[in-house]
Design an enzyme around this catalytic site. Structure first.
Site, PDB file in Angstrom:
ATOM      1  CE  LYS A 191      -3.042   2.713   3.009  1.00 14.88           C
ATOM      2  NZ  LYS A 191      -3.703   2.803   4.335  1.00 14.88           N
ATOM      3  CD  GLU A 236      -6.054   8.243  10.786  1.00 14.38           C
ATOM      4  OE1 GLU A 236      -5.450   7.179  10.935  1.00 14.38           O
ATOM      5  OE2 GLU A 236      -6.468   8.633   9.690  1.00 14.38           O
TER       6      GLU A 236
END
Length: 430
Positions: A191, A236
């Site tokens: 990723k 976040e």
């Protein structure tokens, strides 16, 4: 690089700090400095700072540990009288850390002269000054003197900024995503998170307070922040430390909101069931657990990812909570976990190299840690997302990125960045 002069000087400073309870500090954001706001808010609670007593600046690969060392020394010398004892009282510094080791952006901890805060229905004021104390900043004076608040400014319209693509325009971004997928398919990495920029010009430097207020009104469940020109609304939580407990919230996997209630529900369910998004999310959670676990006596995670609803999109989310096992400060944990797979990729070292090659620009403080730390080392830090950096010359650079995995589609990832730009673009009148 080692500590800058600012960090070294801060080690020798002696601060006098006084926190007293007040009846109310609301509204907080309208009391912030319109040109140099210091803000940390969520759901109407948090802290706002005014002025600057000490600034710690660091750069390079050791920027976080240098800042942590300077802060520990500064806090050890401080004379603190905290009559409230809540998170955000006593000695605090607002911080913003550059994303990359090689970034030209400085990382900063800023100790304000005045801090106004509210939490759990209680409000306070903190005054901080250098010793010897002068008459203008007498932190050891009467409680009435400490508690004097600046008047809130009247509400005003947000300044308008016209944004245009930055150094990675839409077609180039799609090409970068395609190249990232090729590398993933070749098993070079699992990723990588790729970002792009929008750039504009701010002509009203006194209007940032209105921009932050807009973010707080539109995105109340995010961390709304302003530190040294970096402003945004991040969903976040990178790490939070409070009296020996540690917590974090990991986000990875995104879907747009539906047009109606039924459509919206369908999109949330589709996100929760998406193999692509769940795989991306699992990598981010694994990364966070791996880096936090060595510092905790116990660390628990949500049994399953849950869908987090924001005004403009859905996220897959996992909460982590544990007990600190080694006495680390919040900045020590920031150093341990940054950059997470949610903003870099997996494996981290290879992903960071791919980011530098495929994005081709300095992220500055975007996707870096932003938050605050107190005299005991406790604090709250988010990842600087849905944000923009406002430079002294009025240049505004906004950022948005996406996690690229095996089955990412370039056009879809570009569309996701458009969604993620929306909070900051609208906050500037777009």
């Amino acid at each position: 690089m080692s500590q800058t002069d600012g960090a070294a000087q801060a080690v020798n400073a002696r601060l006098v700090v006084r926190t007293v309870a007040v009846d109310e500090t609301e509204p907080l954001i309208p009391r912030a400095d319109p040109r140099h706001p210091l803000v940390w808010m969520r759901r109407g609670e948090g802290i706002v700072g005014l002025g600057e007593v000490v600034r710690i600046e660091t750069t390079g690969a050791t920027r976080v540990e240098d800042a942590a060392a300077a802060w520990t020394s500064l806090a050890a010398l401080a004379e603190i009288d905290d009559r409230v004892g809540l998170p955000g009282t006593g000695l605090v510094a607002f911080g913003a850390i550059a994303f990359a080791d090689e970034s030209e952006a400085t990382s900063v901890l800023i100790v304000p002269e005045l801090v106004m805060g509210r939490r759990d229905g209680r409000a306070w004021v903190t005054r901080i000054s250098l010793d010897p104390v002068d008459e203008a900043t007498d932190a050891s004076g009467s409680a009435d003197a400490v508690a004097v608040l600046p008047e809130p400014a009247p509400k005003r319209q947000v300044p308008r900024v016209a944004f245009t693509p930055g150094s990675l325009p839409p077609d180039a971004y799609e090409s970068a995503v395609a190249e990232a997928v090729r590398r993933i398919d070749a098993d070079e990495l699992e990723k990588v998170v790729l970002a792009r920029q929008l750039v504009g010009e701010l002509h009203e430097d006194a209007g940032l307070r209105a921009t932050i207020n807009r973010l707080a009104e539109d995105y109340p469940d995010t961390w709304v922040f302003a530190v040294d020109g970096l402003i945004g609304a991040s969903p976040e939580t990178l790490v939070r430390v409070d009296h020996g407990t540690v917590s974090a919230r990991v986000l990875a996997g995104t879907a747009s909101r539906g047009a109606g209630e039924a459509s919206d529900r369908e999109r949330a369910l589709a996100l929760a069931a998406s193999e692509k998004d769940r795989a991306e999310h699992a990598l981010a959670v694994e990364s966070a657990v791996k880096r936090l676990a060595p510092h905790t006596a116990r660390l628990d995670t949500s049994p399953e990812p849950f869908t987090l609803q924001l005004p403009n999109l859905w996220h897959l989310a996992t909460d982590l909570k544990g007990t600190l096992g080694d006495g680390s400060s919040s900045l020590d944990l920031v150093r341990a976990v940054h950059p997470t797979a949610a903003v870099a990729g997996t494996p981290r070292r290879i992903a960071l190299r791919a980011i530098a090659e495929l994005e081709g620009f300095d992220r500055g403080r975007y996707a870096g840690p932003v938050g605050w730390i107190d005299g005991d080392g406790d604090g709250e830090w988010a990842i600087a997302l849905r944000c923009a950096q406002v430079d002294a010359d009025g240049t505004v650079t906004a950022y948005a990125g996406c996690g690229i995995v095996h089955d990412s589609v370039p056009a879809d990832e570009l569309a996701e960045t458009v969604m993620k730009f929306r909070p900051i673009v609208e906050a500037f009148g777009g």
